[in-house]
Write a protein that holds these residues in place. Sequence first.
Motif, short mmCIF file in Angstrom:
data_model
loop_
_atom_site.label_atom_id
_atom_site.label_comp_id
_atom_site.label_asym_id
_atom_site.label_seq_id
_atom_site.Cartn_x
_atom_site.Cartn_y
_atom_site.Cartn_z
N MET A 105 0.83 -1.21 0.00
CA MET A 105 0.00 0.00 0.00
C MET A 105 0.87 1.26 0.00
N LEU A 106 2.05 1.17 -0.56
CA LEU A 106 2.98 2.29 -0.57
C LEU A 106 2.45 3.41 -1.45
N SER A 107 2.83 4.65 -1.12
CA SER A 107 2.28 5.80 -1.84
C SER A 107 3.34 6.88 -2.00
N GLY A 108 2.91 8.00 -2.57
CA GLY A 108 3.82 9.11 -2.79
C GLY A 108 4.58 8.96 -4.10
N ARG A 109 5.60 9.79 -4.26
CA ARG A 109 6.47 9.70 -5.43
C ARG A 109 7.66 8.83 -5.08
N TYR A 110 8.06 8.00 -6.05
CA TYR A 110 9.21 7.17 -5.72
C TYR A 110 10.49 7.99 -5.76
N PRO A 111 11.44 7.62 -4.91
CA PRO A 111 12.65 8.44 -4.72
C PRO A 111 13.63 8.28 -5.89
N SER A 112 14.63 9.09 -5.88
CA SER A 112 15.60 9.14 -6.99
C SER A 112 16.44 7.87 -7.08
N TRP A 113 16.56 7.13 -5.98
CA TRP A 113 17.43 5.96 -6.03
C TRP A 113 16.90 4.85 -6.94
N VAL A 114 15.65 4.95 -7.39
CA VAL A 114 15.16 3.93 -8.32
C VAL A 114 15.92 4.00 -9.64
N ASN A 115 16.66 5.11 -9.87
CA ASN A 115 17.43 5.27 -11.11
C ASN A 115 18.86 4.73 -10.99
N LEU A 123 7.91 -2.18 -8.17
CA LEU A 123 6.97 -1.37 -7.40
C LEU A 123 5.53 -1.58 -7.87
N VAL A 124 5.28 -2.70 -8.53
CA VAL A 124 3.96 -2.97 -9.10
C VAL A 124 2.91 -3.07 -7.99
N TRP A 125 1.71 -2.60 -8.30
CA TRP A 125 0.50 -2.75 -7.47
C TRP A 125 0.65 -2.06 -6.11
N ASN A 126 0.99 -0.77 -6.18
CA ASN A 126 0.97 0.11 -5.02
C ASN A 126 0.11 1.32 -5.37
N ASN A 127 0.33 2.40 -4.66
CA ASN A 127 -0.45 3.63 -4.90
C ASN A 127 0.46 4.81 -5.20
N PHE A 128 1.53 4.56 -5.93
CA PHE A 128 2.48 5.62 -6.23
C PHE A 128 1.87 6.63 -7.21
N VAL A 129 2.30 7.88 -7.04
CA VAL A 129 1.93 8.94 -7.99
C VAL A 129 2.93 8.89 -9.13
N ILE A 130 2.41 8.64 -10.33
CA ILE A 130 3.29 8.51 -11.49
C ILE A 130 2.82 9.48 -12.56
N ASN A 132 4.45 13.01 -15.30
CA ASN A 132 5.63 13.52 -16.02
C ASN A 132 6.64 14.17 -15.08
N SER A 133 6.16 14.63 -13.94
CA SER A 133 7.08 15.27 -13.00
C SER A 133 7.85 14.26 -12.16
N ASN A 134 7.49 12.99 -12.29
CA ASN A 134 8.11 11.93 -11.49
C ASN A 134 8.90 11.02 -12.41
N ASN A 135 9.89 11.59 -13.08
CA ASN A 135 10.64 10.85 -14.09
C ASN A 135 11.59 9.85 -13.44
N SER A 136 11.80 8.75 -14.15
CA SER A 136 12.76 7.75 -13.70
C SER A 136 13.15 6.89 -14.89
N THR A 137 14.13 6.04 -14.65
CA THR A 137 14.55 5.10 -15.68
C THR A 137 13.85 3.75 -15.55
N LEU A 138 12.84 3.70 -14.70
CA LEU A 138 12.08 2.45 -14.59
C LEU A 138 11.40 2.14 -15.91
N PRO A 139 11.21 0.86 -16.21
CA PRO A 139 10.52 0.50 -17.46
C PRO A 139 9.14 1.17 -17.53
#
Length: 471
Positions: A105-115, A123-130, A132-139
Motif C-alpha cells: 500500500m505504498l504511496s507518494g512519489r518514488y525516490p531518486s534511487w530507483v534510477n 513497485l507494481v501494485w501500489n499507490n504511487f503517484v506517477i 511527467n514530474s516523477n521521471n525515472s529510468t524504470l521501465p
Amino acid sequence: MTNLRIGDLTGEVSSLAFVANMTLLKTLVLRNSRISDNLASADFSKFVNLNYLDLSFNSITGKVSPTLLNLNTLNFLFLGSNNLSGSLPDMISPSLTTIDLSYNMLSGRYPSWVNMNNLHVNLVWNNFVIDNSNNSTLPSGLNCLQRDTPCFIGSPSHSSFAVDSGGKRPIRGSGNTIYEPDDASLQGASYYVTNSTRWGVSNIGKFVDSPNGSYIIDTSRLFTDALDSELFETARMAPSSLRYYGIGLKNGLYHVVLQFAEIFFPDDQTHLPVEYLLLASLVQGDLKETDFDIKKQTNGKSYTVIQRQYTVEVMNNFIGIHLFWAGKGTCCIPEPGFYGPSISALSVFSYDSNGEEDPGPQKNSTTNNTGLVVGVVVCVAVLGFLALAGAFIWRQKRRKLEVEMEELFGIVGRPNVFSYGEIKSATGSFSPSNILGRGGYGLVYKGKLLDGRMVAESSCLLHLIKGKRSS
C-alpha cells in the motif's frame, strides 16, 4: 546460525519476535509464513551480516524504515505482497541490487534511487503517484500496474491477448491466434509492459542456490503431440512469483487457457517438481489450482503438453494471472536453482471474440471508412462487369440462332402461317364431309384456301390452336 529458511506454513499466525536475537544471520527467508506483525518489531540495525532477506507473502504492516534499506551488507530485499504503507526513504545502501516492494500500500512519489545503475526494483501494485514530474529510468507501463489501474478505464482497447513465454518472435497458433513473444530480460524483482500497453509480466524471486539461474528456459526437443509445438520450445520460470496482466480489456466473460510442458525431467527421473498455481482476475482473486504438478498431470511423461482452461470475468478492464511456487518439490535437479512455476504459453480472449485475433484500437476512423467505400465500389464494379458480360454473350447466341434460321429458310423456304379463322373457313367449319381420314394425331380435314390452294389439317393441331385462341 547464519542461514534460516522457513516458508509456506499453515496454521496459526506468528510474529517477527522469534528472530529478534538471530543477529548473525546472513540469509533470512520467512516467505509465506503467516507472519502478522509490524516491520518495526525486529530491529534490523543489529543484523550487520544480513545479505538476503525475504519476508514476502505475509501480513506485515508499517513503513519501510531507512535503517533496513541502508544495511551495508544487504544485497537482496523481498518485502512484496504485504500491507506496508507510507512513502519510501530517500536513501538506500549502494550494496542493494534487488528490491521487491510490489503488492503493498505504498504511496507518494518514488525516490531518486530507483534510477541507480544495476538496481532491479519492482513497485507494481501500489499507490504511487506517477506522472511527467516523477521521471525515472524504470521501465514504462508502471502507471498501468498500480492499484487503481488507470490505463483504459472506461475506454477499453482489446478483447484478447496471447503470449509465448520466452519466445523471440510472434507465432500464429491453431485457431488463428497470434502469440506475442515474451523475451523480456526480467531479473529477481522486475516487470515489463508491452509498447502497445496490451499486456505485462512481473517476476519476483531469486534462485538462491544458483547465482546464474535462468528465468527463461528452452529445449530443442520436439513436442509431437502438440498442435502448436513451437510454443513449447521455451518457457518462463520464476523462483517465487510470476504474474501476467491483461491491460485495457473490454469487461465481460473471458476464456483463459494456460499451457504447460515438463521439459526439465526425463522420463527416468524420479524427482518431481511441484508447483502451486493461482489464476484469478484481480477483482475476484479466485484460487484455481493447488499443488499443481506438471509431470504428475502427464502421468509421468516428459515433453508432454498440459492445458488448463478457465472462465474468468474481467472487471475494470484488467485481468491478472498469478503463478506461485509453494516451496515444495525439488530445488536442485537437474542442477541447483531450477524450481518454481513455469509456463510455456497463455491466451485470453473474450467469448464475444471467438478466439480470433483482436486488431487492437482503431486509431484512424477516416481510413476505415475510406476502406469501406472502396470495397463497396469494387463490388459494384465487379457486378456491373458480370452483368454486361452476360448480356453480351446472350446477344451473341441470339444473333447466331437468327443466322442459322435464315440459312434454313433459304433451303426449305419460309413456312406458311395461317390464323384459326382461315383454317376454319377452309374446312367449312370442320365439316364431317371434309374428313379425309385419321392420322397419328387424330382426324385429318381437307380444306381450300381463298387463293385456291388445297391443304390438309390435323385435328390435334386445330384443337391446340383453338385452345390458345380461347385462352
